[in-house]
Design a protein around this motif. Structure first.
Motif, PDB file in Angstrom:
ATOM      1  N   HIS A  20       0.850  -1.180   0.000  1.00  0.00           N
ATOM      2  CA  HIS A  20       0.000   0.000   0.000  1.00  0.00           C
ATOM      3  C   HIS A  20       0.889   1.234   0.000  1.00  0.00           C
ATOM      4  CE1 HIS A  20      -3.821  -2.050   1.825  1.00  0.00           C
ATOM      5  NE2 HIS A  20      -3.366  -2.660   0.747  1.00  0.00           N
ATOM      6  N   ILE A  21       0.518   2.221  -0.811  1.00  0.00           N
ATOM      7  CA  ILE A  21       1.255   3.470  -0.933  1.00  0.00           C
ATOM      8  C   ILE A  21       0.328   4.587  -0.491  1.00  0.00           C
ATOM      9  CG2 ILE A  21       2.414   5.033  -2.545  1.00  0.00           C
ATOM     10  CD1 ILE A  21       2.851   2.434  -4.299  1.00  0.00           C
ATOM     11  N   GLY A  22       0.828   5.487   0.373  1.00  0.00           N
ATOM     12  CA  GLY A  22      -0.077   6.500   0.889  1.00  0.00           C
ATOM     13  C   GLY A  22       0.594   7.797   1.264  1.00  0.00           C
ATOM     14  N   LYS A  23      -0.271   8.721   1.697  1.00  0.00           N
ATOM     15  CA  LYS A  23       0.135  10.054   2.132  1.00  0.00           C
ATOM     16  C   LYS A  23      -0.593  10.335   3.439  1.00  0.00           C
ATOM     17  CE  LYS A  23      -0.571  14.842   0.705  1.00  0.00           C
ATOM     18  NZ  LYS A  23      -1.146  15.681  -0.364  1.00  0.00           N
ATOM     19  N   THR A  24       0.146  10.751   4.450  1.00  0.00           N
ATOM     20  CA  THR A  24      -0.428  11.044   5.761  1.00  0.00           C
ATOM     21  C   THR A  24      -0.209  12.511   6.087  1.00  0.00           C
ATOM     22  OG1 THR A  24      -0.067   8.792   6.523  1.00  0.00           O
ATOM     23  CG2 THR A  24      -0.308  10.470   8.208  1.00  0.00           C
ATOM     24  N   THR A  25      -1.280  13.194   6.508  1.00  0.00           N
ATOM     25  CA  THR A  25      -1.196  14.586   6.928  1.00  0.00           C
ATOM     26  C   THR A  25      -0.801  14.624   8.397  1.00  0.00           C
ATOM     27  OG1 THR A  25      -2.919  15.171   5.353  1.00  0.00           O
ATOM     28  CG2 THR A  25      -2.466  16.753   7.097  1.00  0.00           C
ATOM     29  N   CYS A  26       0.222  15.407   8.718  1.00  0.00           N
ATOM     30  CA  CYS A  26       0.776  15.431  10.067  1.00  0.00           C
ATOM     31  C   CYS A  26       0.202  16.565  10.912  1.00  0.00           C
ATOM     32  CB  CYS A  26       2.285  15.608   9.998  1.00  0.00           C
ATOM     33  SG  CYS A  26       3.114  14.296   9.110  1.00  0.00           S
ATOM     34  N   SER A  27       0.165  16.306  12.215  1.00  0.00           N
ATOM     35  CA  SER A  27      -0.129  17.331  13.212  1.00  0.00           C
ATOM     36  C   SER A  27       0.658  16.960  14.463  1.00  0.00           C
ATOM     37  CB  SER A  27      -1.628  17.409  13.501  1.00  0.00           C
ATOM     38  OG  SER A  27      -2.091  16.178  14.013  1.00  0.00           O
ATOM     39  N   GLY A  28       1.189  17.944  15.160  1.00  0.00           N
ATOM     40  CA  GLY A  28       2.015  17.642  16.333  1.00  0.00           C
ATOM     41  C   GLY A  28       3.371  17.109  15.924  1.00  0.00           C
ATOM     42  N   THR A  29       3.895  16.156  16.729  1.00  0.00           N
ATOM     43  CA  THR A  29       5.211  15.586  16.438  1.00  0.00           C
ATOM     44  C   THR A  29       5.220  14.062  16.457  1.00  0.00           C
ATOM     45  OG1 THR A  29       5.829  15.748  18.766  1.00  0.00           O
ATOM     46  CG2 THR A  29       6.470  17.592  17.342  1.00  0.00           C
ATOM     47  N   SER A  30       4.058  13.442  16.615  1.00  0.00           N
ATOM     48  CA  SER A  30       3.983  11.980  16.551  1.00  0.00           C
ATOM     49  C   SER A  30       2.547  11.559  16.290  1.00  0.00           C
ATOM     50  CB  SER A  30       4.490  11.337  17.855  1.00  0.00           C
ATOM     51  OG  SER A  30       3.633  11.647  18.923  1.00  0.00           O
ATOM     52  N   GLY A  31       2.387  10.316  15.864  1.00  0.00           N
ATOM     53  CA  GLY A  31       1.047   9.809  15.607  1.00  0.00           C
ATOM     54  C   GLY A  31       1.098   8.419  15.031  1.00  0.00           C
ATOM     55  N   GLU A  32      -0.074   7.912  14.670  1.00  0.00           N
ATOM     56  CA  GLU A  32      -0.192   6.557  14.141  1.00  0.00           C
ATOM     57  C   GLU A  32      -0.736   6.594  12.725  1.00  0.00           C
ATOM     58  OE1 GLU A  32      -2.665   4.716  17.087  1.00  0.00           O
ATOM     59  OE2 GLU A  32      -0.940   4.268  18.364  1.00  0.00           O
ATOM     60  N   ILE A  33      -0.075   5.873  11.836  1.00  0.00           N
ATOM     61  CA  ILE A  33      -0.494   5.776  10.438  1.00  0.00           C
ATOM     62  C   ILE A  33      -1.286   4.483  10.264  1.00  0.00           C
ATOM     63  CG2 ILE A  33       0.290   5.488   8.053  1.00  0.00           C
ATOM     64  CD1 ILE A  33       2.794   7.076   8.816  1.00  0.00           C
ATOM     65  N   ASP A  34      -2.472   4.593   9.676  1.00  0.00           N
ATOM     66  CA  ASP A  34      -3.268   3.412   9.323  1.00  0.00           C
ATOM     67  C   ASP A  34      -2.966   3.076   7.870  1.00  0.00           C
ATOM     68  OD1 ASP A  34      -5.092   1.442   8.766  1.00  0.00           O
ATOM     69  OD2 ASP A  34      -6.845   2.579   9.400  1.00  0.00           O
TER      70      ASP A  34
END
Length: 88
Positions: A20-34
């Motif tokens: 799977h190829i994707g793009k994740t929009t960030c906020s803050g300095t950490s998080g979880e990618i689905d």
């Protein structure tokens, strides 16, 4: 840990693995990618923003990991993370 906004751009199969190829929009300095995968065995992370990115994105997981919650740490100001996840 915040769930980040993720868009899956493409899905394909390499041999017996799903990719799977994707793009994740960030906020803050950490998080979880689905990633949309049940399990992630490998992942490539590329940060992006309007100017030069100061630091690389860090994977905060032991692989293989749950594909619905891949934890990443990144520099404040990173706009997006482009990624390629391999698993099933």
């Amino acid at each position: 840990m915040a769930a980040l906004t993720t868009e899956i751009l493409a899905r394909t199969i390499f041999g017996n693995k799903r990719v799977h190829i994707g793009k994740t929009t960030c906020s803050g300095t950490s998080g979880e990618i689905d990633t949309g995968l049940r399990s992630v065995e490998a992942i490539v992370l590329t940060p992006a923003k309007a100017s030069v990115v100061a630091d690389a994105v860090t994977l905060n997981e032991d692989l293989p990991c749950d594909g619905s919650a891949v934890t990443v740490i990144y520099t404040s100001g990173t706009s997006y993370i482009y990624w390629i996840a391999i698993g099933y």
